[in-house]
Design a protein around this motif. Sequence first.
Motif, PDB file in Angstrom:
ATOM      1  N   GLY A  20      76.694  29.593 -61.418  1.00 31.74           N
ATOM      2  CA  GLY A  20      77.696  28.784 -62.109  1.00 31.74           C
ATOM      3  C   GLY A  20      78.769  29.567 -62.830  1.00 31.74           C
ATOM      4  N   SER A  21      78.764  30.902 -62.726  1.00 30.55           N
ATOM      5  CA  SER A  21      79.709  31.720 -63.484  1.00 30.55           C
ATOM      6  C   SER A  21      81.083  31.805 -62.832  1.00 30.55           C
ATOM      7  CB  SER A  21      79.154  33.134 -63.677  1.00 30.55           C
ATOM      8  OG  SER A  21      79.014  33.791 -62.427  1.00 30.55           O
ATOM      9  N   ALA A  22      81.193  31.395 -61.569  1.00 32.82           N
ATOM     10  CA  ALA A  22      82.463  31.496 -60.846  1.00 32.82           C
ATOM     11  C   ALA A  22      82.574  30.339 -59.872  1.00 32.82           C
ATOM     12  CB  ALA A  22      82.558  32.829 -60.110  1.00 32.82           C
ATOM     13  N   VAL A  23      83.796  30.175 -59.310  1.00 33.08           N
ATOM     14  CA  VAL A  23      84.021  29.133 -58.307  1.00 33.08           C
ATOM     15  C   VAL A  23      84.708  29.755 -57.092  1.00 33.08           C
ATOM     16  CG1 VAL A  23      84.147  27.262 -59.975  1.00 33.08           C
ATOM     17  CG2 VAL A  23      86.238  28.480 -59.332  1.00 33.08           C
ATOM     18  N   LEU A  24      84.498  29.122 -55.947  1.00 37.31           N
ATOM     19  CA  LEU A  24      85.121  29.538 -54.695  1.00 37.31           C
ATOM     20  C   LEU A  24      86.167  28.518 -54.304  1.00 37.31           C
ATOM     21  CD1 LEU A  24      85.046  31.585 -52.283  1.00 37.31           C
ATOM     22  CD2 LEU A  24      83.446  29.993 -51.174  1.00 37.31           C
ATOM     23  N   LEU A  25      87.402  28.989 -54.083  1.00 38.06           N
ATOM     24  CA  LEU A  25      88.508  28.116 -53.701  1.00 38.06           C
ATOM     25  C   LEU A  25      88.995  28.455 -52.307  1.00 38.06           C
ATOM     26  CD1 LEU A  25      90.665  28.212 -56.972  1.00 38.06           C
ATOM     27  CD2 LEU A  25      88.782  26.660 -56.412  1.00 38.06           C
ATOM     28  N   GLN A  26      89.593  27.469 -51.672  1.00 34.37           N
ATOM     29  CA  GLN A  26      90.182  27.637 -50.340  1.00 34.37           C
ATOM     30  C   GLN A  26      91.687  27.436 -50.453  1.00 34.37           C
ATOM     31  OE1 GLN A  26      88.518  25.054 -47.313  1.00 34.37           O
ATOM     32  NE2 GLN A  26      90.439  25.056 -46.174  1.00 34.37           N
ATOM     33  N   ARG A  27      92.463  28.286 -49.780  1.00 34.68           N
ATOM     34  CA  ARG A  27      93.909  28.107 -49.811  1.00 34.68           C
ATOM     35  C   ARG A  27      94.511  28.498 -48.471  1.00 34.68           C
ATOM     36  NH1 ARG A  27      94.682  32.625 -54.529  1.00 34.68           N
ATOM     37  NH2 ARG A  27      94.195  34.487 -53.336  1.00 34.68           N
ATOM     38  N   ALA A  28      95.565  27.813 -48.115  1.00 35.46           N
ATOM     39  CA  ALA A  28      96.218  28.070 -46.840  1.00 35.46           C
ATOM     40  C   ALA A  28      97.036  29.351 -46.921  1.00 35.46           C
ATOM     41  CB  ALA A  28      97.115  26.901 -46.463  1.00 35.46           C
ATOM     42  N   GLY A  29      96.958  30.156 -45.855  1.00 29.52           N
ATOM     43  CA  GLY A  29      97.746  31.378 -45.775  1.00 29.52           C
ATOM     44  C   GLY A  29      98.850  31.257 -44.750  1.00 29.52           C
ATOM     45  N   ASP A  30      99.464  32.355 -44.401  1.00 27.34           N
ATOM     46  CA  ASP A  30     100.517  32.362 -43.386  1.00 27.34           C
ATOM     47  C   ASP A  30      99.922  32.165 -41.998  1.00 27.34           C
ATOM     48  OD1 ASP A  30     102.346  32.869 -45.406  1.00 27.34           O
ATOM     49  OD2 ASP A  30     102.160  35.049 -45.182  1.00 27.34           O
ATOM     50  N   ALA A  31     100.730  31.634 -41.093  1.00 28.56           N
ATOM     51  CA  ALA A  31     100.354  31.475 -39.678  1.00 28.56           C
ATOM     52  C   ALA A  31      99.050  30.693 -39.529  1.00 28.56           C
ATOM     53  CB  ALA A  31     100.242  32.843 -39.002  1.00 28.56           C
ATOM     54  N   ASN A  32      98.923  29.592 -40.293  1.00 28.37           N
ATOM     55  CA  ASN A  32      97.769  28.698 -40.196  1.00 28.37           C
ATOM     56  C   ASN A  32      96.441  29.374 -40.513  1.00 28.37           C
ATOM     57  OD1 ASN A  32      99.346  26.444 -39.406  1.00 28.37           O
ATOM     58  ND2 ASN A  32      99.405  27.222 -37.299  1.00 28.37           N
ATOM     59  N   THR A  33      96.449  30.394 -41.327  1.00 25.58           N
ATOM     60  CA  THR A  33      95.209  31.044 -41.723  1.00 25.58           C
ATOM     61  C   THR A  33      94.638  30.385 -42.977  1.00 25.58           C
ATOM     62  OG1 THR A  33      96.413  32.668 -43.057  1.00 25.58           O
ATOM     63  CG2 THR A  33      95.908  33.258 -40.761  1.00 25.58           C
ATOM     64  N   ILE A  34      93.345  30.622 -43.209  1.00 28.25           N
ATOM     65  CA  ILE A  34      92.662  30.085 -44.381  1.00 28.25           C
ATOM     66  C   ILE A  34      92.223  31.247 -45.248  1.00 28.25           C
ATOM     67  CG2 ILE A  34      90.590  28.881 -45.183  1.00 28.25           C
ATOM     68  CD1 ILE A  34      90.775  27.118 -42.737  1.00 28.25           C
TER      69      ILE A  34
END
Length: 362
Positions: free
Chosen positions: A219-233
């Motif tokens: 519970g000390s951290a969180v994982l986020l998802q974000r869109a990158g260039d050229a349809n990358t994640i």
Amino acid sequence: MQHPTRPITRGLTGLALTMLTVPALTIPAAAPAGATAAPTAATQARTPRHTVHHTGHHMIRYASVDSCPRKDGTTTPCHTWRLDLLDGRRVALKDAMLWPLTAKGRPDRTNSAPLTVSGDGESVAYFRRSDHRLVVREFHSGVQGGVQGEVRVMPRNPLPHGVGMNAAWLKLSQDGDRLALGYTTADGRTRVRLFDVARASATGTTPKTDAFSGFSGDGSAVLLQRAGDANTIGLSVHDDTGAELAAAVPPQIVANNGPWALSADDRTVAFVTGLGKKAKLHFYDVATDQSTGSVGFSLPKDASLDMIDWTGGHEVTLHLVRVRGSRDVVTVLRVDTETGRTRVRDSYQVRSGAFAYLSCGG
């Protein structure tokens, strides 16, 4: 029916599933199949700030709310949220809001109000019906006269001005010590406000992101998802203030195989590829952008992976869903990250007539 077990960018729409009835799932144990090592000693060297407290009973199995027809042919959440417990009891959560409020303060009868169950099944977070405050309620069998325990009230006005509850979702950490309140901004992005439950205080807010993937094992951290260039994640790890700890644009084998789970070391991500005897549990280090191994195990070919959580230093827990007929069948499977051996922790059918349900995590 809505199945909002994993928070997404737009409220509690979740994974739409049709419900059905089948016998309990049987999953054979599997020895490693050509596996390499699990997370390295270096990635596990950090001492977790919290200990994940797991009890044998996992008091709450899942929360659900009934579905009722409307005059226009659609359905609406109705009656009250209920908690199905591991011992077979069903508890009405009468003080939880049924419908979320819009930014204008009007009830949105097309959705259920945000609610979440902790991974250990002993806490539930929701907006309180009487005063619309965000609260976390503990549940345990030692309470006199029932299972309800202490209620912790979070700070007032947890959502920014102009954002309604119908654009928000909730997620508790495995031990219920941390709470995430996510909401959609005007540009369609997601921000997540983080809370320390014991202190009933906000600790920080994450940068804008595309999706919230969950808390780390402690519970000390969180994982986020974000869109990158050229349809990358891209994936990024943030501490409880929202500060970035690590970030990477992972290879396609990682990016294309969510959901992901973040270890208590705040860098090792676990994810699953394949079905049947070809299934593998993989490990990826966000800090170094490197694979740190994989282990083979066995999964049923007709089940979908809905959740994955780290529930120990060498254990992940999977929530598998099978859809047959009128009910969802959920199987909770523990996997040893070193050997690939599996053990069924629980298997149950979600009650019929539910508008939405939310399973506990690990």
